[in-house]
Design a protein around this motif. Structure first.
Motif, PDB file in Angstrom:
ATOM      1  N   GLU A 113       0.829  -1.204   0.000  1.00  0.00           N
ATOM      2  CA  GLU A 113       0.000   0.000   0.000  1.00  0.00           C
ATOM      3  C   GLU A 113       0.865   1.256   0.000  1.00  0.00           C
ATOM      4  N   ALA A 114       1.990   1.211   0.686  1.00  0.00           N
ATOM      5  CA  ALA A 114       2.895   2.360   0.734  1.00  0.00           C
ATOM      6  C   ALA A 114       3.451   2.676  -0.651  1.00  0.00           C
ATOM      7  N   VAL A 115       3.868   1.629  -1.368  1.00  0.00           N
ATOM      8  CA  VAL A 115       4.391   1.816  -2.725  1.00  0.00           C
ATOM      9  C   VAL A 115       3.309   2.388  -3.630  1.00  0.00           C
ATOM     10  N   ALA A 116       2.103   1.834  -3.535  1.00  0.00           N
ATOM     11  CA  ALA A 116       0.989   2.312  -4.362  1.00  0.00           C
ATOM     12  C   ALA A 116       0.656   3.761  -4.049  1.00  0.00           C
ATOM     13  N   ALA A 117       0.676   4.113  -2.762  1.00  0.00           N
ATOM     14  CA  ALA A 117       0.362   5.490  -2.353  1.00  0.00           C
ATOM     15  C   ALA A 117       1.424   6.459  -2.861  1.00  0.00           C
ATOM     16  N   ALA A 118       2.676   6.044  -2.828  1.00  0.00           N
ATOM     17  CA  ALA A 118       3.755   6.904  -3.318  1.00  0.00           C
ATOM     18  C   ALA A 118       3.609   7.153  -4.814  1.00  0.00           C
ATOM     19  N   ARG A 119       3.233   6.114  -5.558  1.00  0.00           N
ATOM     20  CA  ARG A 119       3.071   6.250  -7.000  1.00  0.00           C
ATOM     21  C   ARG A 119       1.833   7.077  -7.351  1.00  0.00           C
ATOM     22  N   THR A 120       0.765   6.907  -6.575  1.00  0.00           N
ATOM     23  CA  THR A 120      -0.501   7.581  -6.876  1.00  0.00           C
ATOM     24  C   THR A 120      -0.500   9.045  -6.458  1.00  0.00           C
ATOM     25  N   ARG A 122      11.585   0.126  -3.823  1.00  0.00           N
ATOM     26  CA  ARG A 122      10.682   0.378  -4.953  1.00  0.00           C
ATOM     27  C   ARG A 122      10.291   1.859  -5.036  1.00  0.00           C
ATOM     28  N   ILE A 123      10.032   2.462  -3.890  1.00  0.00           N
ATOM     29  CA  ILE A 123       9.646   3.877  -3.883  1.00  0.00           C
ATOM     30  C   ILE A 123      10.774   4.748  -4.412  1.00  0.00           C
ATOM     31  N   CYS A 124      12.003   4.464  -3.957  1.00  0.00           N
ATOM     32  CA  CYS A 124      13.147   5.278  -4.384  1.00  0.00           C
ATOM     33  C   CYS A 124      13.499   5.043  -5.847  1.00  0.00           C
ATOM     34  N   ALA A 125      13.196   3.849  -6.351  1.00  0.00           N
ATOM     35  CA  ALA A 125      13.489   3.538  -7.754  1.00  0.00           C
ATOM     36  C   ALA A 125      12.465   4.150  -8.697  1.00  0.00           C
ATOM     37  N   ASP A 126      11.214   4.246  -8.236  1.00  0.00           N
ATOM     38  CA  ASP A 126      10.125   4.653  -9.126  1.00  0.00           C
ATOM     39  C   ASP A 126       9.645   6.089  -8.958  1.00  0.00           C
ATOM     40  N   THR A 127      10.002   6.747  -7.849  1.00  0.00           N
ATOM     41  CA  THR A 127       9.477   8.085  -7.573  1.00  0.00           C
ATOM     42  C   THR A 127      10.579   8.998  -7.043  1.00  0.00           C
ATOM     43  N   ALA A 179      18.929   0.891   0.631  1.00  0.00           N
ATOM     44  CA  ALA A 179      17.860   0.825  -0.374  1.00  0.00           C
ATOM     45  C   ALA A 179      17.458   2.209  -0.867  1.00  0.00           C
ATOM     46  N   GLY A 180      17.916   3.264  -0.171  1.00  0.00           N
ATOM     47  CA  GLY A 180      17.629   4.617  -0.639  1.00  0.00           C
ATOM     48  C   GLY A 180      16.935   5.532   0.348  1.00  0.00           C
ATOM     49  N   ALA A 181      16.690   5.058   1.574  1.00  0.00           N
ATOM     50  CA  ALA A 181      16.028   5.910   2.563  1.00  0.00           C
ATOM     51  C   ALA A 181      16.874   7.139   2.874  1.00  0.00           C
ATOM     52  N   THR A 182      16.214   8.240   3.161  1.00  0.00           N
ATOM     53  CA  THR A 182      16.898   9.483   3.462  1.00  0.00           C
ATOM     54  C   THR A 182      17.340   9.554   4.916  1.00  0.00           C
TER      55      THR A 182
END
Length: 216
Positions: free
Chosen positions: A38-45, A68-73, A95-98
């Motif tokens: 859901e987190a990935v979907a929310a980030a993309r949406t 996935r979030i850092c790769a796609d958004t 993985a890309g977290a800030t």
């Protein structure tokens, strides 16, 4: 307005954080998520500026969601963790977290952390940073060549040392008797020359190279 998604599998925690952040005049919680998918979907949406993401969730965990979030958004990921999850925090940063926050963060510190990350800075909770760095530099596969900093100027090396000690740009400017604009230029040059994503990776590079030594 800073757009935020809050992702945590515990309803009370998720709702509490969302309520605290939504009460801020400059922060808008655009969605909530109960698991990694859901987190990935929310980030993309919703394309939020920041997603507050629990590192331990059912199904897809926070690490894979971060990847996935850092790769796609362009969304910046701020990890929520507890004292016993330092090894997972390391993986999330890779993985890309800030940055990351402990779940018992004060409400004023929570809002300020979101603002800090949204502004492009990184955030490391000081209570677990030392253990994180110790773990990171003990991994042979992550250690760069000792001369990796040779391409930096003397001022840039000094700036990197201050970054590793947790100083802000304003504090670095005061310590080095420079303008904040000059410090920002040094920071940008450091990241570019060393091929780093952000200040979190700069901190790691400073310890890995031996520029700064961890007090164990």
């Amino acid at each position: 307005m800073i757009r935020v998604v809050v992702a945590d599998d515990q309803d009370l925690v998720r709702g509490g954080f969302a309520m605290i952040l939504d009460a801020q005049p400059d922060i808008d919680v655009v969605a909530e998520a109960a698991d990694g998918a859901e987190a990935v979907a929310a980030a993309r949406t919703h394309a939020p500026d920041v997603i507050l993401l629990d590192i331990r969730m059912p199904g897809m965990d926070g690490i894979e969601a971060t990847r996935r979030i850092c790769a796609d958004t362009t969304t910046r990921v701020l990890i929520l963790t507890t004292f016993d999850a330092d090894d997972l925090v390391y993986e999330a940063l890779s993985a890309g977290a800030t940055g990351f926050l402990l779940k018992d963060v004060r409400r004023d510190a929570l809002a300020e952390a979101v603002r800090t990350v949204a502004a492009g800075d990184s955030l490391l909770a000081p209570t677990v940073t030392r253990r994180l760095i110790t773990d990171h530099i003990s991994r042979p596969s992550s250690r760069p060549a000792a001369d990796a900093l040779a391409q930096l100027t003397t001022r840039e090396r000094e700036t990197l040392g201050h970054i590793a000690r947790g100083l802000s740009n304003a504090e670095i400017a005061g310590a080095m008797t420079l303008s904040e604009h000059t410090v920002k230029t040094h920071v940008s040059n450091i990241l570019t020359k060393l091929g780093l994503r952000d200040r979190v990776q700069a901190v790691m590079a400073a310890y890995e190279s031996g520029l700064v030594v961890a007090n164990r």
